[in-house]
Design a protein around this motif. Structure first.
Motif, PDB file in Angstrom:
ATOM      1  N   ALA A 215     -17.621 -35.429 -12.037  1.00  0.00           N
ATOM      2  CA  ALA A 215     -16.646 -35.555 -10.953  1.00  0.00           C
ATOM      3  C   ALA A 215     -15.283 -35.033 -11.391  1.00  0.00           C
ATOM      4  CB  ALA A 215     -16.545 -37.002 -10.493  1.00  0.00           C
ATOM      5  N   GLU A 216     -14.934 -35.249 -12.651  1.00  0.00           N
ATOM      6  CA  GLU A 216     -13.650 -34.766 -13.169  1.00  0.00           C
ATOM      7  C   GLU A 216     -13.601 -33.238 -13.135  1.00  0.00           C
ATOM      8  OE1 GLU A 216      -9.850 -35.030 -14.387  1.00  0.00           O
ATOM      9  OE2 GLU A 216     -11.128 -36.745 -13.970  1.00  0.00           O
ATOM     10  N   LYS A 217     -14.698 -32.590 -13.480  1.00  0.00           N
ATOM     11  CA  LYS A 217     -14.749 -31.130 -13.479  1.00  0.00           C
ATOM     12  C   LYS A 217     -14.564 -30.580 -12.069  1.00  0.00           C
ATOM     13  CE  LYS A 217     -17.595 -27.234 -14.854  1.00  0.00           C
ATOM     14  NZ  LYS A 217     -18.862 -26.778 -15.393  1.00  0.00           N
ATOM     15  N   SER A 218     -15.160 -31.213 -11.081  1.00  0.00           N
ATOM     16  CA  SER A 218     -15.084 -30.704  -9.715  1.00  0.00           C
ATOM     17  C   SER A 218     -13.667 -30.759  -9.153  1.00  0.00           C
ATOM     18  CB  SER A 218     -16.051 -31.440  -8.795  1.00  0.00           C
ATOM     19  OG  SER A 218     -15.674 -32.793  -8.680  1.00  0.00           O
ATOM     20  N   LYS A 219     -12.816 -31.605  -9.711  1.00  0.00           N
ATOM     21  CA  LYS A 219     -11.427 -31.678  -9.257  1.00  0.00           C
ATOM     22  C   LYS A 219     -10.661 -30.413  -9.616  1.00  0.00           C
ATOM     23  CE  LYS A 219     -10.964 -36.673  -9.512  1.00  0.00           C
ATOM     24  NZ  LYS A 219     -10.268 -37.788 -10.160  1.00  0.00           N
ATOM     25  N   ASN A 220     -11.115 -29.689 -10.638  1.00  0.00           N
ATOM     26  CA  ASN A 220     -10.420 -28.500 -11.111  1.00  0.00           C
ATOM     27  C   ASN A 220     -10.958 -27.207 -10.515  1.00  0.00           C
ATOM     28  OD1 ASN A 220      -8.711 -29.980 -12.807  1.00  0.00           O
ATOM     29  ND2 ASN A 220     -10.285 -30.074 -14.374  1.00  0.00           N
ATOM     30  N   ILE A 221     -11.920 -27.289  -9.641  1.00  0.00           N
ATOM     31  CA  ILE A 221     -12.521 -26.090  -9.053  1.00  0.00           C
ATOM     32  C   ILE A 221     -11.769 -25.694  -7.789  1.00  0.00           C
ATOM     33  CG2 ILE A 221     -14.584 -25.151  -7.968  1.00  0.00           C
ATOM     34  CD1 ILE A 221     -16.222 -26.818  -9.881  1.00  0.00           C
ATOM     35  N   LYS A 222     -11.402 -24.426  -7.726  1.00  0.00           N
ATOM     36  CA  LYS A 222     -10.724 -23.894  -6.549  1.00  0.00           C
ATOM     37  C   LYS A 222     -11.697 -22.994  -5.800  1.00  0.00           C
ATOM     38  CE  LYS A 222      -6.241 -24.344  -8.433  1.00  0.00           C
ATOM     39  NZ  LYS A 222      -5.144 -24.858  -7.697  1.00  0.00           N
ATOM     40  N   THR A 223     -11.583 -22.966  -4.499  1.00  0.00           N
ATOM     41  CA  THR A 223     -12.455 -22.124  -3.692  1.00  0.00           C
ATOM     42  C   THR A 223     -11.651 -20.966  -3.104  1.00  0.00           C
ATOM     43  OG1 THR A 223     -12.070 -23.426  -1.716  1.00  0.00           O
ATOM     44  CG2 THR A 223     -13.930 -24.075  -3.085  1.00  0.00           C
ATOM     45  N   PHE A 224     -12.355 -19.871  -2.827  1.00  0.00           N
ATOM     46  CA  PHE A 224     -11.740 -18.722  -2.178  1.00  0.00           C
ATOM     47  C   PHE A 224     -12.832 -17.878  -1.526  1.00  0.00           C
ATOM     48  CE2 PHE A 224     -12.906 -17.143  -6.289  1.00  0.00           C
ATOM     49  CZ  PHE A 224     -13.230 -15.810  -6.108  1.00  0.00           C
ATOM     50  N   VAL A 225     -12.434 -17.039  -0.622  1.00  0.00           N
ATOM     51  CA  VAL A 225     -13.373 -16.159   0.071  1.00  0.00           C
ATOM     52  C   VAL A 225     -13.491 -14.856  -0.718  1.00  0.00           C
ATOM     53  CG1 VAL A 225     -13.795 -14.857   2.190  1.00  0.00           C
ATOM     54  CG2 VAL A 225     -12.795 -17.139   2.307  1.00  0.00           C
ATOM     55  N   LEU A 226     -14.706 -14.387  -0.880  1.00  0.00           N
ATOM     56  CA  LEU A 226     -14.963 -13.123  -1.570  1.00  0.00           C
ATOM     57  C   LEU A 226     -15.649 -12.171  -0.604  1.00  0.00           C
ATOM     58  CD1 LEU A 226     -15.130 -11.413  -4.187  1.00  0.00           C
ATOM     59  CD2 LEU A 226     -17.334 -12.519  -4.614  1.00  0.00           C
ATOM     60  N   ARG A 227     -15.047 -11.037  -0.386  1.00  0.00           N
ATOM     61  CA  ARG A 227     -15.675 -10.012   0.447  1.00  0.00           C
ATOM     62  C   ARG A 227     -16.391  -9.054  -0.483  1.00  0.00           C
ATOM     63  NH1 ARG A 227     -10.724 -11.144   2.433  1.00  0.00           N
ATOM     64  NH2 ARG A 227     -10.661 -11.930   4.565  1.00  0.00           N
TER      65      ARG A 227
END
Length: 54
Positions: A2-14
């Motif tokens: 759960a701690e690791k998932s707090k540091n994940i950022k999302t973005f759109v990739l074309r």
């Protein structure tokens, strides 16, 4: 985990269809998701170019 998932950022990739298809095949060959394969490749490139520590 759960701690690791707090540091994940999302973005759109074309990405074009041919590249996506190649990534899907490569990921399947290595038993990874496409997302996991992209993260793996990015990590390898960053470490190779001394932008990220192993």
């Amino acid at each position: 985990m759960a701690e690791k998932s707090k540091n994940i950022k999302t973005f759109v990739l074309r990405i074009d269809a041919a590249t996506m298809s190649a990534l899907e095949r490569w990921a399947a060959d290595e038993f990874r998701s496409v997302n996991g394969q992209i993260l793996y490749l990015l990590d390898q490139a960053l470490m190779k170019n001394r932008r990220k520590k192993a």
